[in-house]
Scaffold this motif. Structure first.
Motif, PDB file in Angstrom:
ATOM      1  N   UNK A 163       0.858  -1.198   0.000  1.00  0.00           N
ATOM      2  CA  UNK A 163       0.000   0.000   0.000  1.00  0.00           C
ATOM      3  C   UNK A 163       0.887   1.239   0.000  1.00  0.00           C
ATOM      4  N   UNK A 164       0.493   2.242  -0.757  1.00  0.00           N
ATOM      5  CA  UNK A 164       1.333   3.449  -0.820  1.00  0.00           C
ATOM      6  C   UNK A 164       0.809   4.592   0.036  1.00  0.00           C
ATOM      7  N   UNK A 165      -0.422   4.465   0.510  1.00  0.00           N
ATOM      8  CA  UNK A 165      -1.018   5.540   1.317  1.00  0.00           C
ATOM      9  C   UNK A 165      -1.811   4.920   2.460  1.00  0.00           C
ATOM     10  N   UNK A 166      -1.527   5.370   3.665  1.00  0.00           N
ATOM     11  CA  UNK A 166      -2.253   4.849   4.834  1.00  0.00           C
ATOM     12  C   UNK A 166      -2.716   6.035   5.687  1.00  0.00           C
ATOM     13  N   UNK A 167      -4.015   6.065   5.959  1.00  0.00           N
ATOM     14  CA  UNK A 167      -4.550   7.079   6.878  1.00  0.00           C
ATOM     15  C   UNK A 167      -4.456   6.469   8.284  1.00  0.00           C
ATOM     16  N   UNK A 168      -3.548   7.002   9.067  1.00  0.00           N
ATOM     17  CA  UNK A 168      -3.123   6.345  10.304  1.00  0.00           C
ATOM     18  C   UNK A 168      -4.061   6.621  11.470  1.00  0.00           C
ATOM     19  N   UNK A 169      -4.550   7.864  11.559  1.00  0.00           N
ATOM     20  CA  UNK A 169      -5.381   8.210  12.707  1.00  0.00           C
ATOM     21  C   UNK A 169      -6.025   9.574  12.466  1.00  0.00           C
ATOM     22  N   UNK A 170      -6.384  10.228  13.556  1.00  0.00           N
ATOM     23  CA  UNK A 170      -7.185  11.430  13.442  1.00  0.00           C
ATOM     24  C   UNK A 170      -6.882  12.364  14.613  1.00  0.00           C
ATOM     25  N   UNK A 171      -6.593  13.623  14.291  1.00  0.00           N
ATOM     26  CA  UNK A 171      -6.314  14.609  15.349  1.00  0.00           C
ATOM     27  C   UNK A 171      -7.552  15.460  15.601  1.00  0.00           C
ATOM     28  N   UNK A 172      -8.690  14.793  15.696  1.00  0.00           N
ATOM     29  CA  UNK A 172      -9.944  15.493  16.013  1.00  0.00           C
ATOM     30  C   UNK A 172     -10.039  15.671  17.520  1.00  0.00           C
ATOM     31  N   UNK A 173     -11.130  16.306  17.949  1.00  0.00           N
ATOM     32  CA  UNK A 173     -11.337  16.485  19.381  1.00  0.00           C
ATOM     33  C   UNK A 173     -11.518  15.099  20.025  1.00  0.00           C
ATOM     34  N   UNK A 203       8.184   3.941   9.811  1.00  0.00           N
ATOM     35  CA  UNK A 203       7.722   4.448   8.504  1.00  0.00           C
ATOM     36  C   UNK A 203       8.501   3.845   7.352  1.00  0.00           C
ATOM     37  N   UNK A 204       7.763   3.480   6.335  1.00  0.00           N
ATOM     38  CA  UNK A 204       8.389   3.002   5.107  1.00  0.00           C
ATOM     39  C   UNK A 204       8.534   4.195   4.170  1.00  0.00           C
ATOM     40  N   UNK A 205       9.661   4.253   3.470  1.00  0.00           N
ATOM     41  CA  UNK A 205       9.899   5.337   2.514  1.00  0.00           C
ATOM     42  C   UNK A 205       8.930   5.286   1.341  1.00  0.00           C
ATOM     43  N   UNK A 206       8.267   4.144   1.160  1.00  0.00           N
ATOM     44  CA  UNK A 206       7.355   3.994   0.012  1.00  0.00           C
ATOM     45  C   UNK A 206       5.915   4.363   0.340  1.00  0.00           C
ATOM     46  N   UNK A 207       5.659   4.752   1.602  1.00  0.00           N
ATOM     47  CA  UNK A 207       4.273   4.988   2.031  1.00  0.00           C
ATOM     48  C   UNK A 207       4.104   6.432   2.489  1.00  0.00           C
ATOM     49  N   UNK A 208       2.982   7.043   2.119  1.00  0.00           N
ATOM     50  CA  UNK A 208       2.606   8.370   2.646  1.00  0.00           C
ATOM     51  C   UNK A 208       1.619   8.134   3.782  1.00  0.00           C
ATOM     52  N   UNK A 209       1.886   8.777   4.932  1.00  0.00           N
ATOM     53  CA  UNK A 209       1.075   8.577   6.129  1.00  0.00           C
ATOM     54  C   UNK A 209       0.254   9.840   6.405  1.00  0.00           C
ATOM     55  N   UNK A 210      -1.072   9.677   6.486  1.00  0.00           N
ATOM     56  CA  UNK A 210      -1.940  10.846   6.645  1.00  0.00           C
ATOM     57  C   UNK A 210      -2.809  10.731   7.890  1.00  0.00           C
ATOM     58  N   UNK A 211      -3.509  11.832   8.204  1.00  0.00           N
ATOM     59  CA  UNK A 211      -4.444  11.847   9.345  1.00  0.00           C
ATOM     60  C   UNK A 211      -5.504  12.905   9.115  1.00  0.00           C
ATOM     61  N   UNK A 212      -6.648  12.730   9.771  1.00  0.00           N
ATOM     62  CA  UNK A 212      -7.682  13.768   9.734  1.00  0.00           C
ATOM     63  C   UNK A 212      -7.271  14.915  10.645  1.00  0.00           C
ATOM     64  N   UNK A 213      -7.532  16.138  10.176  1.00  0.00           N
ATOM     65  CA  UNK A 213      -7.239  17.346  10.963  1.00  0.00           C
ATOM     66  C   UNK A 213      -8.460  18.265  10.854  1.00  0.00           C
ATOM     67  N   UNK A 214      -9.164  18.544  11.963  1.00  0.00           N
ATOM     68  CA  UNK A 214     -10.395  19.333  11.846  1.00  0.00           C
ATOM     69  C   UNK A 214     -10.214  20.828  12.048  1.00  0.00           C
ATOM     70  N   UNK A 215      -9.119  21.230  12.686  1.00  0.00           N
ATOM     71  CA  UNK A 215      -8.957  22.653  13.056  1.00  0.00           C
ATOM     72  C   UNK A 215      -7.485  22.932  13.402  1.00  0.00           C
ATOM     73  N   UNK A 216      -7.197  24.171  13.802  1.00  0.00           N
ATOM     74  CA  UNK A 216      -5.811  24.594  14.099  1.00  0.00           C
ATOM     75  C   UNK A 216      -5.177  23.704  15.169  1.00  0.00           C
ATOM     76  N   UNK A 217      -5.993  23.396  16.195  1.00  0.00           N
ATOM     77  CA  UNK A 217      -5.458  22.577  17.279  1.00  0.00           C
ATOM     78  C   UNK A 217      -5.024  21.192  16.779  1.00  0.00           C
ATOM     79  N   UNK A 218      -5.842  20.634  15.909  1.00  0.00           N
ATOM     80  CA  UNK A 218      -5.513  19.347  15.309  1.00  0.00           C
ATOM     81  C   UNK A 218      -4.283  19.463  14.416  1.00  0.00           C
ATOM     82  N   UNK A 219      -4.175  20.573  13.692  1.00  0.00           N
ATOM     83  CA  UNK A 219      -3.025  20.799  12.814  1.00  0.00           C
ATOM     84  C   UNK A 219      -1.730  20.840  13.628  1.00  0.00           C
TER      85      UNK A 219
END
Ligand code: HMG
Ligand code: MG
Length: 303
Positions: free
Chosen positions: A42-52, A71-87
């Motif tokens: 897999x090249x993209x994995x949504x790992x978690x979420x920085x929501x409230x 982390x694998x160099x071949x994978x992009x790791x993402x997360x949900x971000x709802x607001x500045x605090x999550x960012x």
């Protein structure tokens, strides 16, 4: 059949799957799960979420999970971000891409993110700027692209308008969320018709839930329209705590098997994916629903 030679899958189970589980899943298990997924191709994995964390307690350990994975160099790791605090929380652990939430339904937007669609776009705007300045990718999730759990059928014109607003503020990728899993191929055709001139099938990502077993039929018609990028969730885990009645996502095993049989490359090794899924299934209260996972997990997946 006008099918693509390859598709790209974003694995969303660690986020969309685990946000909706009633059983407690330890941080250690989540890390082992993501590490196993990282070895599947897999090249993209949504790992978690920085929501409230009060809204989604299941993912309150997002930072620990990010810090613990290899982390694998071949994978992009993402997360949900709802607001500045999550960012800010996401930046501390170095995510590759952030998922920003809005909806084509006012009621869902309010229930899910405590704001209107217009205000959700305003909230997303500075996050897109910060992400760009820091070399972090952006994906805008538009939920309820076919139907809403509160309002019923959603007008495709609303989807078009929200997608346009996200693109206008610089969001790079758009994931079209069929949040409750009602769609059939004619809905997918209508959706992309409505998006003509704003978002092409090739540019879009399709995020299907499979509540009624129609997700793969929608995948086939989407592929024939030119869609090449799909979100999917191992084992068919998934659902949103603010979308009553929505079951799991399109299962990654089902999608990979379907693609393999038609000679469409996904880059994903099915046997390794099934091994990764087994790690998470052992922590759940009930068996996973993916048909292909169920059929192959007890036998040699290459057969
Ligand atoms: P809010 O409660 O309106 O936020 O939530 P607020 O700004 O009023 O803050 C209230 C409290 O929360 C404050 O703390 C903040 O500090 C804290 P207090 O002063 O009370 O102690 N807080 C935070 N803490 C940590 N991290 C944060 C954060 N934000 C506020 N990021 C908010 C607004 C948008 C944050 C909330 O509604 C939320 O987190 N919603 C997310 C819901 C969610 O995750 N839903 C599931 C994902 S969406 C989905 O599954 C659909 C998708 O898969 C696509 C599809 O299928 O359609 C993507
Ligand atoms: Mg979803």
């Amino acid at each position: 059949m006008n099918l693509p030679t390859s598709i790209e899958i974003t694995e969303v189970s660690p986020r969309d799957g685990l946000q909706n589980q009633s059983s407690v899943i330890t941080t250690k298990t989540k890390i082992a799960f993501v590490d196993a997924l990282s070895k599947t191709g897999l090249q993209r994995i949504e790992v978690s979420s920085f929501v409230n964390p009060k809204w989604v307690p299941q993912l309150a350990d997002a930072a620990e999970v990010f810090s613990g994975i290899i982390r694998s160099g071949n994978v992009k790791y993402s997360a949900l971000v709802p607001n500045e605090q999550g960012w800010e929380r996401a930046m501390e652990v170095g995510v590759d891409e952030i998922g920003l939430m809005t909806s084509a339904s006012e009621t869902f937007c309010k229930r899910n993110t405590n704001t209107s669609i217009a205000d959700s776009i305003e909230r997303i705007k500075p996050l897109v700027e910060s992400a760009k300045a820091n070399g972090v990718g952006t994906r805008g999730y538009v939920s309820c692209v076919v139907a809403c759990p509160y309002e019923g059928e959603v007008d495709s014109g609303h989807v078009r308008s929200v997608v346009k607003q996200l693109l206008d503020i610089g969001v790079e990728n758009i994931s079209l969320g069929e949040t409750i899993g009602v769609a059939v191929p004619s809905d997918i055709a209508r959706l992309y018709d409505a998006l003509e001139g704003v978002l092409s099938p090739e540019q879009s990502i399709l995020h299907l839930h499979d509540t009624r077993g129609t997700a793969l039929a929608c995948v086939l018609s989407a592929m024939q329209l030119g869609v090449r990028r799909f979100d999917a969730s191992s084992g068919g885990l998934g659902g949103c705590p603010y979308a009553p009645g929505a079951a799991g996502n399109l299962a990654t095993e089902d999608l990979v098997y379907f693609a393999n049989r038609m000679g469409i490359d996904t880059g994903v090794h099915l046997a390794q994916l099934i091994s990764a899924t087994r790690i998470i299934e052992e922590s759940l209260d009930s068996p996973l629903k993916s048909r292909v996972y169920r059929a192959l997990s007890c036998q040699d997946p290459s057969s």
